[in-house]
Design a protein around this motif. Structure first.
Motif, mmCIF file in Angstrom:
data_model
loop_
_atom_site.group_PDB
_atom_site.id
_atom_site.type_symbol
_atom_site.label_atom_id
_atom_site.label_comp_id
_atom_site.label_asym_id
_atom_site.label_seq_id
_atom_site.Cartn_x
_atom_site.Cartn_y
_atom_site.Cartn_z
ATOM 1 N N ASP A 11 0.805 -1.211 0.000
ATOM 2 C CA ASP A 11 0.000 0.000 0.000
ATOM 3 C C ASP A 11 0.844 1.268 0.000
ATOM 4 O O ASP A 11 0.358 2.351 -0.265
ATOM 5 C CB ASP A 11 -0.984 0.006 1.168
ATOM 6 C CG ASP A 11 -0.305 -0.122 2.517
ATOM 7 O OD1 ASP A 11 0.849 -0.573 2.566
ATOM 8 O OD2 ASP A 11 -0.940 0.222 3.521
ATOM 9 N N TYR B 7 -5.232 -5.444 -0.674
ATOM 10 C CA TYR B 7 -4.618 -4.386 0.118
ATOM 11 C C TYR B 7 -5.106 -3.005 -0.294
ATOM 12 O O TYR B 7 -4.946 -2.041 0.441
ATOM 13 C CB TYR B 7 -3.094 -4.442 0.055
ATOM 14 C CG TYR B 7 -2.508 -4.027 -1.289
ATOM 15 C CD1 TYR B 7 -2.261 -2.694 -1.581
ATOM 16 C CD2 TYR B 7 -2.203 -4.973 -2.253
ATOM 17 C CE1 TYR B 7 -1.738 -2.311 -2.806
ATOM 18 C CE2 TYR B 7 -1.676 -4.609 -3.468
ATOM 19 C CZ TYR B 7 -1.447 -3.274 -3.743
ATOM 20 O OH TYR B 7 -0.941 -2.907 -4.955
ATOM 21 N N THR C 15 -8.729 -5.458 5.425
ATOM 22 C CA THR C 15 -8.383 -6.211 4.225
ATOM 23 C C THR C 15 -9.411 -7.308 4.028
ATOM 24 O O THR C 15 -10.116 -7.700 4.949
ATOM 25 C CB THR C 15 -6.990 -6.886 4.320
ATOM 26 O OG1 THR C 15 -6.997 -7.751 5.456
ATOM 27 C CG2 THR C 15 -5.878 -5.880 4.432
#
Length: 108
Positions: free
Chosen positions: A3, A84, A102
């Motif tokens: 991320d 993600y 998630t």
């Protein structure tokens, strides 16, 4: 980790200890899905193989055992596929009202 990355990517990182024993595997695909990444189980079932092109693994795997890692997901042997990237503009009402960090998927 994924991320925090910016840009287009599809990658696999394999770590090993000083004896050469594999200690970890991480495969990931960019948030938008610009770069493809395929994974499949070999015909003998002993290995997971990866390729940025389908033709790179199609001769080693049964077609039913090949999948494309979805955009915004990573994969490890321990977690399977994990989403993600989950921007608010891509959530339905249930996701907004009941957020989860998630979404986990397993391969099988």
């Amino acid at each position: 980790v994924c991320d925090k990355l910016v840009g287009m990517f599809g990658f696999v990182v394999v770590t090993q200890d000083s004896t050469g024993k594999r200690t970890g595997v991480l495969a990931a695909r960019d948030k938008i899905g610009i770069k493809p990444l395929y994974m499949g189980k070999t015909r003998d079932g002993r290995e997971i193989v990866f390729s940025s092109e389908l033709k790179g693994i199609s001769d080693q795997c049964d077609p039913k055992d090949i999948t494309q890692i979805p955009a915004g997901h990573y994969w490890t042997p321990e977690t399977g596929l994990v989403k993600y990237y989950n921007p608010t503009w891509d959530q339905d009402d249930d996701d907004i009202l009941n957020p989860t960090p998630t979404t986990k998927y397993t391969t099988g």
